[in-house]
Scaffold this motif. Structure first.
Motif, PDB file in Angstrom:
ATOM      1  N   CYS A  25      34.555  39.264  42.740  1.00 58.09           N
ATOM      2  CA  CYS A  25      34.762  38.859  41.161  1.00 58.09           C
ATOM      3  C   CYS A  25      35.886  37.828  41.704  1.00 58.09           C
ATOM      4  O   CYS A  25      35.826  36.306  41.178  1.00 58.09           O
ATOM      5  N   GLU A  26      37.092  38.295  42.392  1.00 57.23           N
ATOM      6  CA  GLU A  26      37.301  37.487  42.476  1.00 57.23           C
ATOM      7  C   GLU A  26      37.403  36.229  43.391  1.00 57.23           C
ATOM      8  O   GLU A  26      37.638  34.583  43.605  1.00 57.23           O
ATOM      9  N   SER A  29      35.103  33.419  41.227  1.00 58.79           N
ATOM     10  CA  SER A  29      36.331  32.440  40.378  1.00 58.79           C
ATOM     11  C   SER A  29      36.730  32.048  41.272  1.00 58.79           C
ATOM     12  O   SER A  29      37.426  30.315  40.810  1.00 58.79           O
ATOM     13  N   TRP A 186      33.187  30.463  35.928  1.00 55.73           N
ATOM     14  CA  TRP A 186      34.196  31.571  35.519  1.00 55.73           C
ATOM     15  C   TRP A 186      35.255  32.039  35.298  1.00 55.73           C
ATOM     16  O   TRP A 186      35.013  33.081  34.753  1.00 55.73           O
ATOM     17  N   GLN A 187      35.748  31.460  34.806  1.00 59.38           N
ATOM     18  CA  GLN A 187      37.519  31.334  33.946  1.00 59.38           C
ATOM     19  C   GLN A 187      36.927  31.656  32.634  1.00 59.38           C
ATOM     20  O   GLN A 187      37.057  32.627  31.720  1.00 59.38           O
ATOM     21  N   CYS A 190      34.741  35.102  32.876  1.00 60.10           N
ATOM     22  CA  CYS A 190      36.042  36.129  32.981  1.00 60.10           C
ATOM     23  C   CYS A 190      37.268  36.157  31.950  1.00 60.10           C
ATOM     24  O   CYS A 190      36.750  37.553  30.757  1.00 60.10           O
ATOM     25  N   GLU A 193      34.095  38.133  29.248  1.00 62.97           N
ATOM     26  CA  GLU A 193      33.854  39.074  29.834  1.00 62.97           C
ATOM     27  C   GLU A 193      35.440  40.340  29.581  1.00 62.97           C
ATOM     28  O   GLU A 193      35.413  41.512  29.005  1.00 62.97           O
ATOM     29  N   SER A 194      36.507  40.220  30.021  1.00 59.96           N
ATOM     30  CA  SER A 194      37.980  40.665  29.434  1.00 59.96           C
ATOM     31  C   SER A 194      37.804  40.763  27.714  1.00 59.96           C
ATOM     32  O   SER A 194      38.100  41.397  27.226  1.00 59.96           O
ATOM     33  N   TYR A 201      37.257  42.866  34.979  1.00 63.74           N
ATOM     34  CA  TYR A 201      37.509  41.541  34.477  1.00 63.74           C
ATOM     35  C   TYR A 201      38.662  41.634  32.988  1.00 63.74           C
ATOM     36  O   TYR A 201      39.869  40.436  33.638  1.00 63.74           O
ATOM     37  N   SER A 204      41.525  41.691  36.958  1.00 63.00           N
ATOM     38  CA  SER A 204      42.209  40.630  37.622  1.00 63.00           C
ATOM     39  C   SER A 204      42.317  39.162  37.041  1.00 63.00           C
ATOM     40  O   SER A 204      42.406  37.671  37.085  1.00 63.00           O
ATOM     41  N   PHE A 205      41.401  39.251  35.249  1.00 61.48           N
ATOM     42  CA  PHE A 205      42.198  37.670  34.760  1.00 61.48           C
ATOM     43  C   PHE A 205      43.206  37.980  33.444  1.00 61.48           C
ATOM     44  O   PHE A 205      42.854  38.673  32.532  1.00 61.48           O
TER      45      PHE A 205
END
Length: 231
Positions: A25-26, A29, A186-187, A190, A193-194, A201, A204-205
């Motif tokens: 995912c990173e 991103s 992607w931001q 993320c 999803e977060s 997510y 990582s976010f």
């Protein structure tokens, strides 16, 4: 040239199997795009992993008789990782992958690193000292891992886009920086999803990323028909 969607999907599956979902995912991103050069790099990476499985280390000899191409490639990766202002720099997503694997013992940086100081000097005038301090030392403090530094570099590109265009709505046809197109998309994913509670997510976010983006005026939803820098 980019690869077909079917080949890209297969390559994504291979890469996620190597680095895991969170690291994958990173990498996405950062706006990673598959092309013939990335495919070749991926093939060498798979060979490097096979070497590690066989020998228990990453020190491929430069003149490795079983695979001379891999020996030369591994040497070049070390030169790029060592880096200096006179030579080319390794792409951030490649550095993330190699550091994740433990190739050449990559270590996290620090805020005092001159390159990281340059990043902060770009960000502070835009978001303000208070926001920057909250991001660096708040409840979810910044740790200067390679992943976080790579994210900030892309954020600086968004700052430059905002300075030029007056907004953060990078269009899908922004050909001068396709990785940035993918990154902003992607931001948003993320973030959504977060907020839905997806743990990968959420981890990582960080709230620090959200704080920086919102201070710049980043919008979490945009019109689907956005396709030009001239609105």
């Amino acid at each position: 040239p980019s690869v077909s969607s079917q080949e890209a999907e297969q390559l994504n599956t291979e890469l996620q199997a190597i680095v895991g979902k969170e690291m994958f995912c990173e990498i996405l991103s950062l706006g990673h795009v598959w092309n013939k050069y990335e495919v070749l790099w991926m093939r060498r990476l798979v060979e490097l992993i096979d070497f590690h499985k066989q020998h228990g280390h990453w020190n491929v000899p430069t003149f490795y008789q079983d695979n001379l191409t891999l020996g030369t490639w591994a040497k070049n990766q070390r030169h790029l990782l060592a880096g200096n202002n006179k030579g080319p720099r390794m792409k951030q997503h490649r550095k993330l992958i190699l550091d994740y694997l433990g190739f050449d013992g990559g270590q996290p940086g620090s805020m005092e690193d001159p390159e990281n100081q340059k990043i902060l000097q770009q960000i502070e005038p835009v978001v303000g000292t208070e926001v920057l301090e909250t991001m660096l030392r708040g409840g979810d403090p910044f740790t200067w891992t390679q992943m976080e530094v790579a994210w900030l570099r892309r954020f600086c590109e968004l700052i430059a886009f905002h300075a030029e265009q007056g907004h953060c709505r990078v269009p899908r046809d922004y050909e001068s920086n396709i990785p940035l197109v993918n990154w902003v998309s992607w931001q948003r994913q993320c973030y959504m999803e977060s907020r839905l509670g997806e743990p990968h997510y959420q981890k990582s976010f960080s709230e620090g990323r959200i704080l920086l983006l919102e201070k710049l005026g980043f919008e979490w939803t945009v019109h689907d028909n956005l396709s030009s820098t001239h609105e």
